[in-house]
Design an enzyme around this catalytic site. Sequence first.
Site, mmCIF file in Angstrom:
data_model
loop_
_atom_site.group_PDB
_atom_site.id
_atom_site.type_symbol
_atom_site.label_atom_id
_atom_site.label_comp_id
_atom_site.label_asym_id
_atom_site.label_seq_id
_atom_site.Cartn_x
_atom_site.Cartn_y
_atom_site.Cartn_z
ATOM 1 N N CYS A 168 -30.128 -61.831 -33.151
ATOM 2 C CA CYS A 168 -29.580 -60.727 -32.501
ATOM 3 C C CYS A 168 -28.091 -60.950 -32.040
ATOM 4 O O CYS A 168 -27.521 -60.010 -31.606
ATOM 5 C CB CYS A 168 -30.412 -60.313 -31.035
ATOM 6 S SG CYS A 168 -32.045 -59.842 -31.435
ATOM 7 N N PHE A 219 -38.843 -54.730 -33.424
ATOM 8 C CA PHE A 219 -37.907 -54.830 -34.206
ATOM 9 C C PHE A 219 -37.903 -53.913 -35.482
ATOM 10 O O PHE A 219 -38.868 -53.328 -35.928
ATOM 11 C CB PHE A 219 -37.907 -56.368 -34.805
ATOM 12 C CG PHE A 219 -37.505 -57.470 -33.754
ATOM 13 C CD1 PHE A 219 -36.139 -57.651 -33.636
ATOM 14 C CD2 PHE A 219 -38.235 -58.193 -33.306
ATOM 15 C CE1 PHE A 219 -35.781 -58.581 -32.665
ATOM 16 C CE2 PHE A 219 -37.884 -59.002 -32.059
ATOM 17 C CZ PHE A 219 -36.575 -59.100 -31.808
ATOM 18 N N HIS A 309 -25.808 -54.790 -26.858
ATOM 19 C CA HIS A 309 -26.966 -55.031 -27.749
ATOM 20 C C HIS A 309 -28.215 -54.699 -27.083
ATOM 21 O O HIS A 309 -28.631 -55.295 -26.022
ATOM 22 C CB HIS A 309 -27.090 -56.412 -28.386
ATOM 23 C CG HIS A 309 -28.252 -56.592 -29.022
ATOM 24 N ND1 HIS A 309 -28.795 -56.071 -30.316
ATOM 25 C CD2 HIS A 309 -29.327 -57.572 -28.647
ATOM 26 C CE1 HIS A 309 -29.902 -56.491 -30.365
ATOM 27 N NE2 HIS A 309 -30.346 -57.488 -29.599
ATOM 28 N N ASN A 342 -34.881 -52.433 -32.191
ATOM 29 C CA ASN A 342 -33.994 -53.701 -32.231
ATOM 30 C C ASN A 342 -33.938 -53.984 -33.539
ATOM 31 O O ASN A 342 -34.590 -54.661 -34.230
ATOM 32 C CB ASN A 342 -34.492 -54.578 -31.387
ATOM 33 C CG ASN A 342 -33.565 -55.907 -31.133
ATOM 34 O OD1 ASN A 342 -32.786 -56.133 -32.065
ATOM 35 N ND2 ASN A 342 -33.724 -56.840 -30.174
HETATM 36 N N1 COA Z 1 -44.002 -62.135 -24.447
HETATM 37 C C1 COA Z 1 -45.360 -61.890 -24.232
HETATM 38 N N2 COA Z 1 -45.614 -60.655 -23.697
HETATM 39 C C2 COA Z 1 -44.649 -60.057 -23.123
HETATM 40 C C3 COA Z 1 -43.355 -60.163 -23.410
HETATM 41 C C4 COA Z 1 -42.959 -61.586 -23.986
HETATM 42 N N3 COA Z 1 -41.696 -61.652 -24.170
HETATM 43 N N4 COA Z 1 -42.620 -59.314 -22.578
HETATM 44 C C5 COA Z 1 -43.361 -58.180 -22.402
HETATM 45 N N5 COA Z 1 -44.774 -58.768 -22.607
HETATM 46 C C6 COA Z 1 -45.917 -58.272 -22.283
HETATM 47 C C7 COA Z 1 -46.085 -57.966 -20.855
HETATM 48 O O1 COA Z 1 -46.810 -59.171 -20.124
HETATM 49 C C8 COA Z 1 -47.125 -56.792 -20.669
HETATM 50 O O2 COA Z 1 -48.637 -57.216 -21.066
HETATM 51 P P1 COA Z 1 -49.838 -56.515 -20.059
HETATM 52 O O3 COA Z 1 -49.845 -54.910 -20.664
HETATM 53 O O4 COA Z 1 -50.774 -56.930 -20.772
HETATM 54 O O5 COA Z 1 -49.384 -56.497 -18.634
HETATM 55 C C9 COA Z 1 -46.773 -56.074 -21.868
HETATM 56 O O6 COA Z 1 -45.829 -56.843 -22.512
HETATM 57 C C10 COA Z 1 -45.834 -54.690 -21.500
HETATM 58 O O7 COA Z 1 -44.929 -55.156 -20.551
HETATM 59 P P2 COA Z 1 -44.646 -54.365 -19.242
HETATM 60 O O8 COA Z 1 -44.140 -55.255 -18.184
HETATM 61 O O9 COA Z 1 -45.522 -53.443 -18.999
HETATM 62 O O10 COA Z 1 -43.572 -53.542 -19.777
HETATM 63 P P3 COA Z 1 -41.925 -53.715 -19.758
HETATM 64 O O11 COA Z 1 -41.304 -52.637 -19.034
HETATM 65 O O12 COA Z 1 -41.655 -55.109 -19.766
HETATM 66 O O13 COA Z 1 -41.451 -53.254 -21.516
HETATM 67 C C11 COA Z 1 -40.832 -54.403 -23.333
HETATM 68 C C12 COA Z 1 -42.171 -53.990 -22.412
HETATM 69 C C13 COA Z 1 -41.231 -55.279 -24.428
HETATM 70 C C14 COA Z 1 -40.360 -53.240 -23.898
HETATM 71 C C15 COA Z 1 -39.758 -55.145 -22.361
HETATM 72 O O14 COA Z 1 -40.293 -56.245 -21.692
HETATM 73 C C16 COA Z 1 -38.605 -55.585 -23.161
HETATM 74 O O15 COA Z 1 -37.465 -55.081 -23.278
HETATM 75 N N6 COA Z 1 -38.335 -57.125 -23.160
HETATM 76 C C17 COA Z 1 -37.164 -57.763 -23.665
HETATM 77 C C18 COA Z 1 -37.501 -58.131 -25.167
HETATM 78 C C19 COA Z 1 -36.529 -59.184 -25.602
HETATM 79 O O16 COA Z 1 -36.486 -60.224 -24.818
HETATM 80 N N7 COA Z 1 -35.810 -59.063 -26.680
HETATM 81 C C20 COA Z 1 -35.097 -60.072 -26.833
HETATM 82 C C21 COA Z 1 -34.206 -59.943 -28.222
HETATM 83 S S1 COA Z 1 -32.456 -60.231 -27.903
#
Ligand code: COA
Length: 394
Positions: A168, A219, A309, A342
């Site tokens: 990214c 993604f 980003h 993304n």
């Molecule tokens: N690995 C594993 N599980 C993950 C996770 C990860 N990195 N991030 C979120 N989850 C899981 C949560 O544990 C949750 O599981 P559950 O529903 O069984 O409890 C589920 O995803 C949804 O998460 P929640 O907390 O309800 O929603 P959120 O507001 O966190 O939204 C995402 C989910 C993925 C959209 C958000 O966590 C996000 O934007 N994460 C950042 C992604 C990232 O790091 N990108 C990096 C690329 S530069």
Amino acid sequence: MGSAPATVHEIRRTLRADGPATVLAIGTANPTTCIPQDEYTDYYFRLTKSEHLTELKDKLRRICKRSGMEKRFFHHDEALLSANPDFADRTLPSLDARVEIASAAVPELAAAAASKAIAEWGRPATDITHLVFSTYSGARAPSADLRLASLLGLRASVSRTVLSLHGCYGGARSLQLAKEIAENNRGARVLVACSDLTLIGFYGPEAGCLDTIVGQGLFGDGAGAVIVGADPVGPTERAIFEMVHATQATVPGTEDAITMQLMKGGLDFHISDQVPKLLGASIERCLLDAFGSLGMSGVKWNELFWALHPGGRAILDRIEGVLGLEDGKLAASRQVLRDYGNMSGVTVIFVLDEVRKRRAAQGGGGPEWGVMMAFGPGVTIETMVLHALQSNET
Ligand code: COA
């Protein structure tokens, strides 16, 4: 020699540009297959024949619902996956076939974006002196950069650099390199091209690896291209942003937070659920350092324009919160996330494009100073201070 030799310092002065590197044009492209985010879970579990993994399916549905995305674009489709059934099971060796497909598709998508950028720029493709190409979706030499140069008809002497597996932050890293090249080589015109296809890491869900579900939920595929050069030559060339200062920082002790590795069954990747928190804790320091080195202290984050980003909705929320950004400051990032997901390193180019379109729609108004930031494996944070030019400036 017939005349007195110049000193090395004098030669350096004539070889370097006078002004800062500027963004001269931007182009973007996506493949044609578009999947609405609210249909993605059913689509993915059907394609990977994983309907029986109901808990994982419910989890992906929750992630998609909370992703802040409405749709994503993909190079792969049902026909491609039917022709390559091994792609769904990453315990089977499929890397050869993935690399074969990506080797053709990655430069073609990049060419679609670059052609738009070159058309906007207004000069012939043969005036491009340097090419910086970034992708996480290839594993071959010569790489997609050479194929892209051929598709665009670039000159044989174009100076090429490939960034591989930067994930990214590939787009932001490429732009920083382009800035250095443009400022150190008078007359240089650098084409930055990024093209990322999820095909290299598309496979079915596994109970032991939740990162797969997260990745499949976030993604998408796309390509972005930017022409960078200093001292624009009017009236053809018009600068959009001046690239004032760029820095890179690594968050200590976070080597394992975001990782990617090519394996026999495709690209293996891991994304810690701590990423939003890690970025939130480090972001302000990066901004203070970047503006501090310009002698600009006391900058109000709400007085900048933002090209961030959108790694995930939670990252945008976290950064907005820690910096106290007003509603709408990250609107360009949220819109790109909503419309494309993304797209890894490519995404920041879409955001930059969206920022300039929004500024143009306001008659060139908005904050003069801004910041572009991207994050990826390392954890690496790229920061570039930008200065927007009004429509009557060059
Ligand atoms: N690995 C594993 N599980 C993950 C996770 C990860 N990195 N991030 C979120 N989850 C899981 C949560 O544990 C949750 O599981 P559950 O529903 O069984 O409890 C589920 O995803 C949804 O998460 P929640 O907390 O309800 O929603 P959120 O507001 O966190 O939204 C995402 C989910 C993925 C959209 C958000 O966590 C996000 O934007 N994460 C950042 C992604 C990232 O790091 N990108 C990096 C690329 S530069």
